[in-house]
Design an enzyme around this catalytic site. Sequence first.
Site, PDB file in Angstrom:
ATOM      1  N   HIS A  96       0.848  -1.190   0.000  1.00  0.00           N
ATOM      2  CA  HIS A  96       0.000   0.000   0.000  1.00  0.00           C
ATOM      3  C   HIS A  96       0.888   1.246   0.000  1.00  0.00           C
ATOM      4  O   HIS A  96       2.026   1.224   0.491  1.00  0.00           O
ATOM      5  CB  HIS A  96      -0.915   0.008   1.223  1.00  0.00           C
ATOM      6  CG  HIS A  96      -1.913  -1.119   1.243  1.00  0.00           C
ATOM      7  ND1 HIS A  96      -3.204  -0.969   1.672  1.00  0.00           N
ATOM      8  CD2 HIS A  96      -1.799  -2.425   0.866  1.00  0.00           C
ATOM      9  CE1 HIS A  96      -3.861  -2.121   1.569  1.00  0.00           C
ATOM     10  NE2 HIS A  96      -3.015  -3.024   1.095  1.00  0.00           N
ATOM     11  N   GLU A  98       0.829   4.008   1.681  1.00  0.00           N
ATOM     12  CA  GLU A  98       1.261   4.518   2.991  1.00  0.00           C
ATOM     13  C   GLU A  98       2.411   3.667   3.534  1.00  0.00           C
ATOM     14  O   GLU A  98       3.363   4.183   4.133  1.00  0.00           O
ATOM     15  CB  GLU A  98       0.084   4.498   3.983  1.00  0.00           C
ATOM     16  CG  GLU A  98      -1.073   5.395   3.594  1.00  0.00           C
ATOM     17  CD  GLU A  98      -2.138   4.658   2.764  1.00  0.00           C
ATOM     18  OE1 GLU A  98      -1.769   3.820   1.899  1.00  0.00           O
ATOM     19  OE2 GLU A  98      -3.328   4.938   2.970  1.00  0.00           O
ATOM     20  N   CYS A 123      -6.768   2.895   4.360  1.00  0.00           N
ATOM     21  CA  CYS A 123      -7.561   1.698   4.659  1.00  0.00           C
ATOM     22  C   CYS A 123      -7.205   1.187   6.059  1.00  0.00           C
ATOM     23  O   CYS A 123      -6.231   1.602   6.672  1.00  0.00           O
ATOM     24  CB  CYS A 123      -7.294   0.621   3.606  1.00  0.00           C
ATOM     25  SG  CYS A 123      -5.694  -0.184   3.777  1.00  0.00           S
ATOM     26  N   CYS A 126      -3.648  -0.166   6.519  1.00  0.00           N
ATOM     27  CA  CYS A 126      -2.614   0.853   6.695  1.00  0.00           C
ATOM     28  C   CYS A 126      -2.693   1.504   8.069  1.00  0.00           C
ATOM     29  O   CYS A 126      -1.668   1.835   8.663  1.00  0.00           O
ATOM     30  CB  CYS A 126      -2.719   1.921   5.600  1.00  0.00           C
ATOM     31  SG  CYS A 126      -2.144   1.301   4.015  1.00  0.00           S
TER      32      CYS A 126
HETATM   33 ZN   LIG Z   1      -3.931   0.801   2.715  1.00  0.00          ZN
END
Ligand SMILES: [Zn+2]
Length: 301
Positions: A96, A98, A123, A126
């Site tokens: 992801h 992040e 999300c 994360c």
């Molecule tokens: Zn994420």
Amino acid sequence: MNNDVFNQAVKHLAEPIQAQMHQAFAQHPFSGQIPASIMAQLLPAQLPSLLPFAACFAVTPVSDFNVGALVVGNSGAGYIGANLEFAGQALGQSVHAEQAAINNAWLAQETGIKQLFVNASPCGHCRQFIREVAGQEALTVQVLSQPDRPFAELLPDSFGPQDLGNQQALFQQPTQCFVAVDEPNGEPVGEPIGSPAQYQAIIAEANLSYAPYTGYYHSLGLQTHDEQWFIGRYSENAAYNPSLPALQSALSQLRFAGYGLGDVKTAVLAHRVGQKIDMTNQYKTLLTQLNQLELTVIKLN
Ligand SMILES: [Zn+2]
């Protein structure tokens, strides 16, 4: 040096910043890092304008949903992140944006991060990954140009390191002192792998990895056909699944420098043996598909 992704991405930045970025990375590959000297020239309201730049580095053959993230380290430097997906592989292999940005700052020896910017709401995966970061209590998160929010508001009633009796945190982890216990084994495809000094650099990164729950400290180095090395470190999470594997850590950095995943000719894993988990087979699965690569293994203890 030719980094088409970087050259295209830079066009999203304001013109004075474009020139400085080209100057900063004229002599060496783009690292995903925006020097503190450049960051200092940006007003707080201008920082979200770096997100379209970051999102250019995404590789999303599954979702076609490009995410760009930026973290500001304690040093004042900025670190971008973008999501990576792998066609034909499990979704769990994904990175992801992040995670990529935080990994980028962590590999650059930052002591922590102060701000996170992202072009879509983080999300749950994360949020849990961020929970492991030293100083997360003071971190602010900003989605596009919306007002920033304390990270704690995004993850109330959280499960974190202390719930498992861990007093460490990502970015402020103790350095380990494992050494190689055997000759490296495994046969790389193509040319012989790097020098003993390169092995030592990979082992040094393994000793900076973060594995307080399993003890499976490790790093993974990737060498490109033009002899560049990218070394990723494993960062573990109290909730296990949001952990970022060392291969994904390295692949994310490789992407910033403009290399495709098929540009890798050698992969070297330095890992602590005899622990409750072992990720060798997971790494082999992805490396085999990416480039028919075999994995050279350095055992540590
Ligand atoms: Zn994420």
